[in-house]
Design a protein around this motif. Structure first.
Motif, PDB file in Angstrom:
ATOM      1  N   CYS A  30      44.671  35.460 111.481  1.00 58.10           N
ATOM      2  CA  CYS A  30      44.080  34.448 110.600  1.00 58.10           C
ATOM      3  C   CYS A  30      45.060  34.043 109.512  1.00 58.10           C
ATOM      4  O   CYS A  30      45.142  32.864 109.135  1.00 58.10           O
ATOM      5  CB  CYS A  30      42.786  34.985 109.975  1.00 58.10           C
ATOM      6  N   GLY A  31      45.827  35.021 109.007  1.00 61.31           N
ATOM      7  CA  GLY A  31      46.835  34.720 107.989  1.00 61.31           C
ATOM      8  C   GLY A  31      47.929  33.814 108.522  1.00 61.31           C
ATOM      9  O   GLY A  31      48.370  32.891 107.837  1.00 61.31           O
ATOM     10  N   ARG A  32      48.362  34.071 109.759  1.00 60.50           N
ATOM     11  CA  ARG A  32      49.406  33.223 110.356  1.00 60.50           C
ATOM     12  C   ARG A  32      48.898  31.799 110.561  1.00 60.50           C
ATOM     13  O   ARG A  32      49.618  30.825 110.285  1.00 60.50           O
ATOM     14  CB  ARG A  32      49.866  33.825 111.678  1.00 60.50           C
ATOM     15  N   ARG A  33      47.684  31.664 111.047  1.00 60.47           N
ATOM     16  CA  ARG A  33      47.123  30.321 111.242  1.00 60.47           C
ATOM     17  C   ARG A  33      47.022  29.574 109.910  1.00 60.47           C
ATOM     18  O   ARG A  33      47.358  28.389 109.809  1.00 60.47           O
ATOM     19  CB  ARG A  33      45.744  30.421 111.888  1.00 60.47           C
ATOM     20  N   THR A  34      46.559  30.279 108.893  1.00 58.71           N
ATOM     21  CA  THR A  34      46.379  29.635 107.588  1.00 58.71           C
ATOM     22  C   THR A  34      47.718  29.278 106.957  1.00 58.71           C
ATOM     23  O   THR A  34      47.863  28.217 106.335  1.00 58.71           O
ATOM     24  CB  THR A  34      45.565  30.553 106.662  1.00 58.71           C
ATOM     25  N   ALA A  35      48.723  30.140 107.126  1.00 55.40           N
ATOM     26  CA  ALA A  35      50.053  29.827 106.601  1.00 55.40           C
ATOM     27  C   ALA A  35      50.585  28.551 107.247  1.00 55.40           C
ATOM     28  O   ALA A  35      51.150  27.679 106.562  1.00 55.40           O
ATOM     29  CB  ALA A  35      51.010  30.993 106.874  1.00 55.40           C
ATOM     30  N   ARG A  36      50.394  28.418 108.559  1.00 52.60           N
ATOM     31  CA  ARG A  36      50.866  27.201 109.219  1.00 52.60           C
ATOM     32  C   ARG A  36      50.087  25.981 108.727  1.00 52.60           C
ATOM     33  O   ARG A  36      50.648  24.905 108.523  1.00 52.60           O
ATOM     34  CB  ARG A  36      50.731  27.331 110.738  1.00 52.60           C
ATOM     35  N   LEU A  37      48.779  26.161 108.537  1.00 49.42           N
ATOM     36  CA  LEU A  37      47.973  25.047 108.034  1.00 49.42           C
ATOM     37  C   LEU A  37      48.482  24.575 106.672  1.00 49.42           C
ATOM     38  O   LEU A  37      48.644  23.370 106.446  1.00 49.42           O
ATOM     39  CB  LEU A  37      46.506  25.475 107.929  1.00 49.42           C
ATOM     40  N   LEU A  38      48.742  25.505 105.771  1.00 47.95           N
ATOM     41  CA  LEU A  38      49.218  25.125 104.441  1.00 47.95           C
ATOM     42  C   LEU A  38      50.589  24.447 104.513  1.00 47.95           C
ATOM     43  O   LEU A  38      50.864  23.500 103.766  1.00 47.95           O
ATOM     44  CB  LEU A  38      49.276  26.349 103.528  1.00 47.95           C
ATOM     45  N   GLU A  39      51.441  24.924 105.404  1.00 50.57           N
ATOM     46  CA  GLU A  39      52.757  24.296 105.572  1.00 50.57           C
ATOM     47  C   GLU A  39      52.618  22.867 106.094  1.00 50.57           C
ATOM     48  O   GLU A  39      53.343  21.966 105.667  1.00 50.57           O
ATOM     49  CB  GLU A  39      53.598  25.127 106.542  1.00 50.57           C
ATOM     50  N   PRO A  72      51.681  38.001 104.932  1.00 51.23           N
ATOM     51  CA  PRO A  72      51.050  39.248 104.478  1.00 51.23           C
ATOM     52  C   PRO A  72      50.033  39.033 103.353  1.00 51.23           C
ATOM     53  O   PRO A  72      48.975  39.670 103.329  1.00 51.23           O
ATOM     54  CB  PRO A  72      52.239  40.097 104.006  1.00 51.23           C
ATOM     55  N   THR A  73      50.352  38.118 102.420  1.00 52.70           N
ATOM     56  CA  THR A  73      49.419  37.844 101.324  1.00 52.70           C
ATOM     57  C   THR A  73      48.124  37.235 101.862  1.00 52.70           C
ATOM     58  O   THR A  73      47.022  37.636 101.478  1.00 52.70           O
ATOM     59  CB  THR A  73      50.056  36.886 100.303  1.00 52.70           C
ATOM     60  N   LEU A  74      48.254  36.270 102.751  1.00 52.61           N
ATOM     61  CA  LEU A  74      47.070  35.628 103.322  1.00 52.61           C
ATOM     62  C   LEU A  74      46.288  36.609 104.196  1.00 52.61           C
ATOM     63  O   LEU A  74      45.051  36.626 104.176  1.00 52.61           O
ATOM     64  CB  LEU A  74      47.483  34.399 104.132  1.00 52.61           C
ATOM     65  N   ALA A  75      46.992  37.452 104.947  1.00 52.88           N
ATOM     66  CA  ALA A  75      46.307  38.445 105.780  1.00 52.88           C
ATOM     67  C   ALA A  75      45.479  39.391 104.923  1.00 52.88           C
ATOM     68  O   ALA A  75      44.360  39.775 105.294  1.00 52.88           O
ATOM     69  CB  ALA A  75      47.327  39.222 106.610  1.00 52.88           C
ATOM     70  N   ASP A 108      37.760  16.575  90.883  1.00 52.81           N
ATOM     71  CA  ASP A 108      39.154  16.276  91.183  1.00 52.81           C
ATOM     72  C   ASP A 108      39.831  17.514  91.764  1.00 52.81           C
ATOM     73  O   ASP A 108      40.893  17.934  91.316  1.00 52.81           O
ATOM     74  CB  ASP A 108      39.894  15.803  89.927  1.00 52.81           C
ATOM     75  N   SER A 109      39.177  18.119  92.740  1.00 55.16           N
ATOM     76  CA  SER A 109      39.693  19.345  93.336  1.00 55.16           C
ATOM     77  C   SER A 109      39.430  19.349  94.836  1.00 55.16           C
ATOM     78  O   SER A 109      38.632  18.561  95.349  1.00 55.16           O
ATOM     79  CB  SER A 109      39.035  20.571  92.692  1.00 55.16           C
ATOM     80  N   SER A 110      40.129  20.234  95.509  1.00 53.61           N
ATOM     81  CA  SER A 110      39.879  20.500  96.923  1.00 53.61           C
ATOM     82  C   SER A 110      39.823  22.002  97.119  1.00 53.61           C
ATOM     83  O   SER A 110      40.496  22.755  96.402  1.00 53.61           O
ATOM     84  CB  SER A 110      40.970  19.902  97.811  1.00 53.61           C
ATOM     85  N   ALA A 111      39.041  22.423  98.092  1.00 52.90           N
ATOM     86  CA  ALA A 111      38.957  23.836  98.449  1.00 52.90           C
ATOM     87  C   ALA A 111      39.031  23.965  99.959  1.00 52.90           C
ATOM     88  O   ALA A 111      38.557  23.095 100.693  1.00 52.90           O
ATOM     89  CB  ALA A 111      37.669  24.453  97.922  1.00 52.90           C
ATOM     90  N   LEU A 112      39.639  25.041 100.407  1.00 47.92           N
ATOM     91  CA  LEU A 112      39.661  25.384 101.829  1.00 47.92           C
ATOM     92  C   LEU A 112      38.783  26.599 102.038  1.00 47.92           C
ATOM     93  O   LEU A 112      39.002  27.647 101.409  1.00 47.92           O
ATOM     94  CB  LEU A 112      41.090  25.694 102.274  1.00 47.92           C
ATOM     95  N   SER A 113      37.783  26.466 102.895  1.00 47.60           N
ATOM     96  CA  SER A 113      36.897  27.576 103.236  1.00 47.60           C
ATOM     97  C   SER A 113      37.083  27.867 104.714  1.00 47.60           C
ATOM     98  O   SER A 113      36.817  27.006 105.560  1.00 47.60           O
ATOM     99  CB  SER A 113      35.436  27.210 102.942  1.00 47.60           C
ATOM    100  N   ILE A 114      37.540  29.079 105.030  1.00 43.66           N
ATOM    101  CA  ILE A 114      37.898  29.415 106.406  1.00 43.66           C
ATOM    102  C   ILE A 114      37.120  30.643 106.864  1.00 43.66           C
ATOM    103  O   ILE A 114      37.115  31.673 106.184  1.00 43.66           O
ATOM    104  CB  ILE A 114      39.417  29.677 106.520  1.00 43.66           C
ATOM    105  N   LEU A 115      36.468  30.524 108.002  1.00 42.58           N
ATOM    106  CA  LEU A 115      35.875  31.662 108.710  1.00 42.58           C
ATOM    107  C   LEU A 115      36.659  31.804 109.997  1.00 42.58           C
ATOM    108  O   LEU A 115      36.664  30.903 110.834  1.00 42.58           O
ATOM    109  CB  LEU A 115      34.395  31.428 109.005  1.00 42.58           C
ATOM    110  N   CYS A 116      37.349  32.921 110.151  1.00 40.48           N
ATOM    111  CA  CYS A 116      38.291  33.105 111.260  1.00 40.48           C
ATOM    112  C   CYS A 116      38.069  34.482 111.881  1.00 40.48           C
ATOM    113  O   CYS A 116      37.662  35.420 111.193  1.00 40.48           O
ATOM    114  CB  CYS A 116      39.717  32.975 110.726  1.00 40.48           C
ATOM    115  N   GLY A 117      38.329  34.589 113.173  1.00 41.78           N
ATOM    116  CA  GLY A 117      38.224  35.882 113.843  1.00 41.78           C
ATOM    117  C   GLY A 117      36.824  36.266 114.246  1.00 41.78           C
ATOM    118  O   GLY A 117      36.588  37.395 114.692  1.00 41.78           O
ATOM    119  N   CYS A 118      35.881  35.342 114.136  1.00 40.44           N
ATOM    120  CA  CYS A 118      34.492  35.623 114.504  1.00 40.44           C
ATOM    121  C   CYS A 118      34.355  35.536 116.027  1.00 40.44           C
ATOM    122  O   CYS A 118      34.816  34.574 116.645  1.00 40.44           O
ATOM    123  CB  CYS A 118      33.564  34.628 113.816  1.00 40.44           C
ATOM    124  N   TYR A 119      33.707  36.529 116.628  1.00 37.93           N
ATOM    125  CA  TYR A 119      33.464  36.470 118.066  1.00 37.93           C
ATOM    126  C   TYR A 119      31.982  36.625 118.398  1.00 37.93           C
ATOM    127  O   TYR A 119      31.600  37.031 119.488  1.00 37.93           O
ATOM    128  CB  TYR A 119      34.335  37.462 118.838  1.00 37.93           C
TER     129      TYR A 119
END
Length: 253
Positions: A30-39, A72-75, A108-119
Motif C-alpha cells: 500500500c505504501g508503494r502504491r501511494t508513493a507512486r500516486l503522490l509522485e 517506509p514512512t507511508l508503509a 481550500d484543501s484536499s485530502a486523500l483517503s485510502i483503504l488498501c489491502g482489503c480482501y
C-alpha cells in the motif's frame, strides 16, 4: 439525509474516487502504491503537489511533510491504520486505512483517503481525493478543470490499479437514482480493461486509453454541473450505452 440538509446544498462540490475489489496487500504494498500516486499527482497542479502526515491539531497540519514520498514512512502510516475494533485484534481482511491532506484551510484543501489491502468480498478498496470548493477557494477554478482532473484520474489508475474511477459532483450523486454499489458515471469515468471495451459514445464525450490499464472517458470539456440539464441528459445517455456494453451491471430489480 436529503440534498437540502447538506452543508454544500448551494455549492456544487466534487471528488475523485477510485475503487477496486478484494486484493490482499500488506502495508509495504500500500505504501508503494501511494508513493507512486503522490509522485504522479505532483506535476498535475501545485495544489496537489504537497502532502502532509495526519496530525491531531489543525495548527500542525504542515509540520510533517510526506513529499518527496518515502515508502517506509507511508508503509508505517498504513501499518498504524490497520482496521480493528477498540481493544480487539486487527481485522486483517479489512486492510489498512489512511487519510492525509495537503495542508489547506477550510474550503481550500484536499485530502486523500485510502483503504488498501482489503480482501473482504463486501467492502471495496478505495482511493478518494476531495477537492477545493468553487467560490470559496482561490485554487478551485483551476483545479476543477478537465485537464487537471484527467491527470488526477490517470494517476490513480496507474498507481492504484482500480476496477473503475469517477469524478463526480456531490450534487449529481444526490439526484442520481441508479444502483449505488456498482460503477458510477460522472464528469470523468475510468474503466479497467478487465471490465470490457468502452463503446463509441456521443459528442462531446472524449475517450482515451490509460496506457495498458484501461479507458478514460471525459463527458464534457467544460465543468460538469447538475444545474445544466444537457449535462445530466448526457451522463444518463452515456450510462445507458455503458450498461449495454456490459461495463456496468444492470440494476437489480
Amino acid at each position: 439525509m436529503t440534498a437540502t440538509d447538506r452543508p454544500w446544498k448551494n455549492l456544487e462540490t466534487y471528488h475523485v474516487g477510485a475503487y477496486w475489489g478484494a486484493r490482499r496487500e500488506g502495508p509495504e504494498d500500500c505504501g508503494r502504491r501511494t508513493a507512486r500516486l503522490l509522485e504522479l499527482l505532483a506535476p498535475c497542479d501545485p495544489f496537489l503537489a504537497h502532502w502532509y502526515k495526519p496530525t491531531r491539531a489543525i495548527k500542525d497540519a504542515r509540520k510533517f511533510p510526506l513529499m518527496p514520498p518515502d515508502v517506509p514512512t507511508l508503509a508505517e502510516l498504513f501499518r498504524r491504520g490497520v482496521n480493528r475494533e477498540r481493544g480487539k485484534p486487527a481485522i486483517e481482511k479489512l486492510g489498512f486505512s489512511v487519510t492525509f491532506g495537503n495542508g489547506g484551510g477550510d474550503y481550500d484543501s484536499s485530502a486523500l483517503s485510502i483503504l488498501c489491502g482489503c480482501y473482504s468480498e463486501v467492502v471495496p478498496n478505495s482511493c478518494v481525493l476531495s477537492l477545493p470548493t468553487l467560490g470559496r477557494s482561490p485554487n478551485a477554478e483551476r483545479v476543477l478543470s478537465a485537464p487537471v482532473l484527467t491527470h488526477a484520474v490517470r494517476s490513480m489508475a496507474l498507481a492504484m490499479d482500480p476496477d473503475w474511477a469517477v469524478v463526480m459532483s456531490h450534487a449529481y450523486r444526490d439526484v442520481d437514482d441508479e444502483e449505488r454499489t456498482g460503477p458510477r458515471v460522472g464528469w470523468l469515468t475510468y474503466f479497467s480493461k478487465q471490465r470490457g471495451t468502452v463503446p463509441p459514445l456521443p459528442a462531446p464525450v472524449r475517450i482515451e486509453p490509460v496506457e495498458d490499464k484501461g479507458t478514460l472517458t471525459v463527458l464534457t470539456p467544460e465543468r460538469f454541473t447538475v444545474a445544466n440539464p444537457e449535462h445530466v441528459a448526457l451522463v444518463r445517455r452515456v450510462r445507458e450505452l455503458l450498461i449495454r456494453a456490459g461495463l456496468i451491471p444492470t440494476r437489480a430489480r
